[in-house]
Structures are given as C-alpha cells and as structure tokens.
Scaffold this active site. Sequence first.
Site, PDB file in Angstrom:
ATOM      1  N   SER A 409       0.817  -1.205   0.000  1.00 53.40           N
ATOM      2  CA  SER A 409       0.000   0.000   0.000  1.00 53.40           C
ATOM      3  C   SER A 409       0.852   1.257   0.000  1.00 53.40           C
ATOM      4  CB  SER A 409      -0.964  -0.007   1.187  1.00 53.40           C
ATOM      5  OG  SER A 409      -0.308  -0.353   2.351  1.00 53.40           O
ATOM      6  N   HIS A 430      -2.197  -1.980  -6.445  1.00 46.75           N
ATOM      7  CA  HIS A 430      -2.682  -1.605  -5.121  1.00 46.75           C
ATOM      8  C   HIS A 430      -4.199  -1.642  -5.068  1.00 46.75           C
ATOM      9  CE1 HIS A 430      -3.226   1.627  -1.805  1.00 46.75           C
ATOM     10  NE2 HIS A 430      -3.264   0.409  -1.313  1.00 46.75           N
ATOM     11  N   GLU A 442      -4.742   1.028  -8.036  1.00 46.61           N
ATOM     12  CA  GLU A 442      -3.604   1.786  -8.542  1.00 46.61           C
ATOM     13  C   GLU A 442      -2.625   0.794  -9.167  1.00 46.61           C
ATOM     14  OE1 GLU A 442      -3.025   5.631  -5.643  1.00 46.61           O
ATOM     15  OE2 GLU A 442      -2.628   3.690  -4.742  1.00 46.61           O
ATOM     16  N   ASN A 480      -3.397   6.983  -0.834  1.00 50.13           N
ATOM     17  CA  ASN A 480      -3.000   6.996   0.576  1.00 50.13           C
ATOM     18  C   ASN A 480      -2.170   8.224   0.919  1.00 50.13           C
ATOM     19  OD1 ASN A 480      -4.324   4.672   1.098  1.00 50.13           O
ATOM     20  ND2 ASN A 480      -2.519   3.346   1.083  1.00 50.13           N
TER      21      ASN A 480
HETATM   22  P1  NAI Z   1      -2.738  -9.446   6.809  1.00 45.56           P
HETATM   23  O1  NAI Z   1      -1.839  -9.365   7.971  1.00 45.56           O
HETATM   24  O2  NAI Z   1      -4.199  -9.540   6.989  1.00 45.56           O
HETATM   25  O3  NAI Z   1      -2.315 -10.694   5.905  1.00 45.56           O
HETATM   26  C1  NAI Z   1      -1.012 -11.034   5.586  1.00 45.56           C
HETATM   27  C2  NAI Z   1      -0.994 -12.533   5.348  1.00 45.56           C
HETATM   28  O4  NAI Z   1       0.249 -12.873   4.775  1.00 45.56           O
HETATM   29  C3  NAI Z   1      -1.110 -13.351   6.630  1.00 45.56           C
HETATM   30  O5  NAI Z   1      -2.124 -14.300   6.456  1.00 45.56           O
HETATM   31  C4  NAI Z   1       0.252 -14.002   6.787  1.00 45.56           C
HETATM   32  O6  NAI Z   1       0.165 -15.280   7.341  1.00 45.56           O
HETATM   33  C5  NAI Z   1       0.728 -14.061   5.370  1.00 45.56           C
HETATM   34  N1  NAI Z   1       2.172 -14.058   5.211  1.00 45.56           N
HETATM   35  C6  NAI Z   1       3.080 -13.272   5.819  1.00 45.56           C
HETATM   36  N2  NAI Z   1       4.308 -13.539   5.367  1.00 45.56           N
HETATM   37  C7  NAI Z   1       4.179 -14.519   4.441  1.00 45.56           C
HETATM   38  C8  NAI Z   1       5.097 -15.225   3.615  1.00 45.56           C
HETATM   39  N3  NAI Z   1       6.377 -14.951   3.630  1.00 45.56           N
HETATM   40  N4  NAI Z   1       4.594 -16.168   2.780  1.00 45.56           N
HETATM   41  C9  NAI Z   1       3.280 -16.441   2.745  1.00 45.56           C
HETATM   42  N5  NAI Z   1       2.376 -15.804   3.505  1.00 45.56           N
HETATM   43  C10 NAI Z   1       2.831 -14.856   4.343  1.00 45.56           C
HETATM   44  O7  NAI Z   1      -2.345  -8.194   5.883  1.00 45.56           O
HETATM   45  P2  NAI Z   1      -3.226  -7.411   4.822  1.00 45.56           P
HETATM   46  O8  NAI Z   1      -3.957  -6.324   5.489  1.00 45.56           O
HETATM   47  O9  NAI Z   1      -3.962  -8.368   3.984  1.00 45.56           O
HETATM   48  O10 NAI Z   1      -2.098  -6.712   3.942  1.00 45.56           O
HETATM   49  C11 NAI Z   1      -1.336  -7.418   2.986  1.00 45.56           C
HETATM   50  C12 NAI Z   1      -0.675  -6.430   2.056  1.00 45.56           C
HETATM   51  O11 NAI Z   1      -1.677  -5.633   1.428  1.00 45.56           O
HETATM   52  C13 NAI Z   1       0.258  -5.440   2.752  1.00 45.56           C
HETATM   53  O12 NAI Z   1       1.324  -5.150   1.899  1.00 45.56           O
HETATM   54  C14 NAI Z   1      -0.631  -4.214   2.937  1.00 45.56           C
HETATM   55  O13 NAI Z   1       0.100  -3.016   3.028  1.00 45.56           O
HETATM   56  C15 NAI Z   1      -1.429  -4.252   1.673  1.00 45.56           C
HETATM   57  N6  NAI Z   1      -2.716  -3.570   1.711  1.00 45.56           N
HETATM   58  C16 NAI Z   1      -3.539  -3.645   2.798  1.00 45.56           C
HETATM   59  C17 NAI Z   1      -4.764  -2.993   2.807  1.00 45.56           C
HETATM   60  C18 NAI Z   1      -5.695  -3.102   3.986  1.00 45.56           C
HETATM   61  O14 NAI Z   1      -6.656  -2.336   4.041  1.00 45.56           O
HETATM   62  N7  NAI Z   1      -5.484  -4.007   4.906  1.00 45.56           N
HETATM   63  C19 NAI Z   1      -5.200  -2.189   1.648  1.00 45.56           C
HETATM   64  C20 NAI Z   1      -4.283  -2.249   0.537  1.00 45.56           C
HETATM   65  C21 NAI Z   1      -3.104  -2.888   0.590  1.00 45.56           C
END
Ligand code: NAI
Length: 668
Positions: A409, A430, A442, A480
């Site tokens: 993000s 994104h 994005e 953002n």
């Molecule tokens: P989250 O913490 O809900 O999910 C991350 C997942 O990735 C977890 O299930 C974890 O077990 C898994 N994980 C971590 N390291 C790993 C690896 N090396 N191999 C495989 N799985 C792995 O995080 P979320 O919120 O889904 O965010 C994910 C990405 O999306 C981040 O880069 C975040 O900045 C981006 N993002 C998040 C938004 C939001 O509103 N939460 C919006 C837009 C982008």
Amino acid sequence: MNWRIERDTHNVAWLHLDQAGSGTNVLSQPVLAELDEILTALREASPTALILLSDKPNGFIAGADIRELAALQSPEAARELIARADAILARLEGLGCPTVAMIHGYCLGGGLELALACRYRIGRDDTGTRLGLPEVHLGIHPGLGGSVRLPRLIGSLPALRLMLAGRLVGAREALRLGLVDRIAPERAWRRAALDLALRPPRPHRKPWLDLPRPLRGIAAGYIKRQTAARANPAHYPAPAALIDVWAHEPADLTAALAAEAHSMADLLFTPTARNLMRLFTLETRLKAYAKGSASGVHHVHVIGAGTMGAAIAAWTALRGYTVSLSDENPAALGRAVREAGELFTAKLRTEVERTAAWDRLIPDAAQAGLAHADLVIEAIVENAEAKRSLFAAVESRLKADAVIASNTSALPLAMIGSALRDPSRLVGMHFFNPVSRVRLIEVISGEQTREDVRQRALAFVLAIDRLPLPVRSSPGFVVNRCLLPYLMEAVLLESEGIPATLIDNAATAFGMPMGPLALGDLVGLDVCLDVIRELFPARVPARLQALVEAGKKGLKSGEGFYRYRGGRPVRSDSRPESPPDDLTDRLVLPMLNEAVAVLSEGLVGDADDIDAGMVFGAGVIPHRGGPMQYLRQRGENDVRQTLERLAAVHGERFAPHPALARSRADAA
Ligand code: NAI
C-alpha cells in the site's frame, strides 16, 4: 444510419438499433431524430406489430448521451431537448399496434425509458441483462418519463426503491417486479418476442394496492427522511427532487412528463450533477488506459491469504480466473475459503455458477500454482524485507513470462524489487479494502517496470471489472499519500482537545464518506502509524503513537479514538460544542496541498487522474468532483492564501506547495 428496419412475413416490423461509430447504443439526438422519422413512416405503413431490438452484443441501450447533457447551456435548452424526446416517446407509445422492446445486456436510463414507452418488454434470461434507472448516480433523476411510467407500471414503492438507489436488476427480478412481461433464454428469445407481438396479452398492470395520490404527500416526508440517511440531501439533491416529482405528479400523462422534465432540467445545472457527470467521463478514461492490451492471464497465484490476499483471490475467481492461493499460515487459508464462499453466495445467482467459482479457487499451501501462474499477486505483510525475501524465494519457480504484482500500500517498487533477478517484471497492483466494493486499483510502475508488464497489469485490472489508475512508483502512491495529511491533521485536532465526533462530523458534512478518526479506527491505528512513519517520518503524531502503545488500535482492539461495543462506537453524551472556524479547512486543505505535490511530481498524467483516484479509490467528495476539481472551483488563490493563514497560526505543515504559489504568479 443508426436504425435498420425489417419486415417479416407476419407484417411485423423489426426495428434494429446499431448506433453508428459506437460500441454501445446511447439515446443521442441523432438516434432519436431518426427514430422519429421511422415512427412517422410506420404510422402510414401500419405494421401488425413493432419489435425494437439492439444489434450490439453488449446490450439494448445504455442510457442518454451524457456528453450531450453535459454540453447543454441552460435549463431552458435542457427542457426543450427533453420535450422533443418526450414527444418522440409519446409517438412510440401511441402507435396503434403492439410494441415490444427486446432487452439484453444494458438497458439503463433513457434506454429503459424508451422500453417503458413500449407496450411490452421481454428480457433475455442471462446474467448480462441489467435494467435500471441509475440517474441519481449522476446527480439527476429520470427525465424521459421514467419517474412517471415506472410507478404506473410496477407500483410507486417498488419504482421509487429502484430509482432512489439507482439500482440495476437482472432479468428474473425484472420479471418479478413486472418491469418486463416475459423472459426467455437466448435461443427462444426472438420467437418469444414474436409471440408477444402476434398474440398480445393484456398489458401488465401494477398491483391494485398502490399508494393513492392524496397519500403521496404524507409518504413523501417519510421516504425523504429515509433517503437522507443514505446521502446528505445538501450534497445530493436529486433523490429529494425525484420524491417531489412523484408526490406532486399530475394525473394527466403529458402534464406529468412536463413536470418531470422541469425538475430534471433544473437538476442538470446543479454543481453536483456537473461534477458527477464529469466523474462519469473520468471512469471511461480510466477504462481507456487498459484498452488495446491483453493481460495474457489465465491462472493467478496469490501469496498471502490475510485480509487483502483472501479478498483479491475470491474476487479474481469470481471474475472467472483460475486462482491458487497460498499462505505460510494454514489457518489463513481456511478463513479465506470461508470468506470466498460468502462472496460467491452474495454475488452469484445459480448453484452452477457458484460451483464453478469454487472450482476455480484452489487453496494451495504447497504453492504448486506458482509454476502455472501468468500473474503472481503478493499480499503478505507490509514489510520490505519480508517481500524481498519472498520474491527471491519464488522467482525461480515462475514461468518466464509471469508478471509479479505487489499489493503493497505504500512501499516503492525499487525497494521491494531489488532481490529479483528480473525486476522488470514487477508491477504494483494496489487494491483497496474492501476489494469487492472499491472499484479503483492503482497500477504502479517503477523505473524498471517493463512497458508490456504495465500494460498487462492494466488489462488484467479492467478484466476483473475494476478501474485501473496508472501511477508512477513513489511512497504512498496517490490515494494513501493524499489521505494521510488529512488523517494526521485530524489526530492533531483531537489531541488539541476537540472531540472526535466533532472532527468526524465536520469531514462528513464536507462530503467525505466517513470521518478521518473513524477511518483510522477502522483501518487500524497501528497500520496508520506504520504508514505515517514510512511516508512522513518527521510528522508522526505523538497521540497516535501513545494510543498504539497503550494497545488501543481502533475497532479491532475495541478502542481507538472511539470505544466500540459489538463493532459499533459507543456514543458519548457530552454536550455538543461548536467547532473552531478553521476546522474543515484544517482537515481538507492539507489533502489538496498533497494532491498538488503529487501532480507536480508527475506521478499521474494530470489533475483528472487524481480526482478519479480519490473518488473511485476513497470516495473523497464525489459531489464536488474530487479534490482537484474542488481546488479549481474554490480558486487556487483562495486555497493558497488560506493555507498561508493556517501556516501562520498552526505551523509550517500548512505551507502551500510551491506549485500553488506558482499559479499565483501566473494569475498576477
Ligand atoms: P494481513 O496481515 O491480513 O495478511 C497477511 C498474510 O500474509 C497473513 O495471512 C500471513 O500469514 C501471510 N504471510 C506473511 N508472510 C508470508 C510469507 N512470507 N509467505 C506467505 N504468507 C505470508 O495483511 P493485509 O492487510 O492483507 O495486507 C497485505 C498487504 O496488502 C500489505 O502489503 C498491505 O500493506 C497491503 N494492503 C492492505 C490494505 C488493507 O486495508 N489491509 C489495503 C491495501 C493494501
């Protein structure tokens, strides 16, 4: 030539619309004028019946020609235009033979109004068929008889419900409502239309139990209050105007149509309608960024099944792709599959479709899908090191031409792509949360991203029915980055002792979709803190840090700026205070200032791109046309001077961006 007429052996006239020079039929003036001539000729020719249909694969008629509406110079000109069109539809309605509209694909706005002037409508029974009067989304209401004929056909309340929400319905729901008389699958559709034309049944009648005219005035007040709870009538006047048109509708059809036209023409010149119609063209522009390229994607592999990865995988499978999904934590996969099921149930109509979607989504703990994927979407934790080592570990398992997309993000691509042997295949995609509702994505390209990779990513975004905004890589990208100064200022205001509700109310009164503090609580204050540290390290609000250190992370921990019970904020009974005069400017102008910075750094094509991004990605002030349009409307000089005043009182963070100062020099 837009229309083509055929006579069959039953003396039925089949009138085909295939608008010249356009992939989609719209009810433009030339289309209507030609229809008028044809109707005049048909009156002489007295066919047994008239069947209207479209030769475009994508649908019947998608609506009025928005560009024509936007180009009108005065309400009088609008009324004249509508009166001419109304007269043509009245001629269609008054034709002395059965008339049938054959509806497939999009049948919206003016297109549905034309169909409503026919005696019968027959829908093609497939998932593509969508009928509705979505004018309120453009800040107007139906103008070609929709608000008069629809209630007369299906009853007042169902008609108002459809029009006030601008909701589209499929063929089967249209049949249930009485909006179409019959539906038929494609193979039997023409025959069924002919049957309606040759053996016309009694036309559909609305249920006898409908609101009698004298009661409409009383009901109107109640309906207006309900509608106002969904959209602020000060920002969006069309729904209330529509309710008034209905409540005061004369019984005589011609007079009713004139009253509708009068109200519609006035609405057309409200700033809201002007701004929303411009946004409609911006939507088309975003789609055009993806036109002409193919994604080459059949199989998608998503890594990370958390909030975002799970939603991205489910949405992509819903849109027809084969998707494998992996996560280092097996429990995350289970959760993701459950959530996907909820999405499929909500969005897909038949068991067959749902089963097919299930078959496309493959939980894949062993990451076998990596070897087959044309596109890998990474959605693991927002940590550059973690992303780098993940890319290094998986690259050798990918197909040579697979695209790697990161859902980061805020992190610039150069930072996360450095461990790749071939960083030219890395692009940012994104997505916004929730993926199924926010239409923008994005598409980030870095210095090294190859042009064909960027094009494929844009095409993929369009193919999954989202709007791609091309952005050059830079911390926080566009949406953002512009939102953060607004959020940070809200935190400072709160730490100055201004109640959170007052701050949030000021933002929503201005037209933001939710208050900044409620938004922070929803996203997670820890997440906000991380992003602020990344993007604005010198300006991390102490109050935010303190809250996070105290474990108050917002909704998910039960407390942030608000306390939550059962997922809802607990309202405090503190007496209302009046906000400081500069509250709204303090919240909004930093966002504009940042948008000017983004523009001057050349991260997007132009100011329109920023508006499209902010409106479609974050719902920021659509009725004002987005931040850059607001800046234009308010005047750059005014904004610059206000920022200077705020800077003198509250500090240098309000210093106007040099690009704003330059425009002062231009103006001088
Ligand atoms: P989250 O913490 O809900 O999910 C991350 C997942 O990735 C977890 O299930 C974890 O077990 C898994 N994980 C971590 N390291 C790993 C690896 N090396 N191999 C495989 N799985 C792995 O995080 P979320 O919120 O889904 O965010 C994910 C990405 O999306 C981040 O880069 C975040 O900045 C981006 N993002 C998040 C938004 C939001 O509103 N939460 C919006 C837009 C982008």
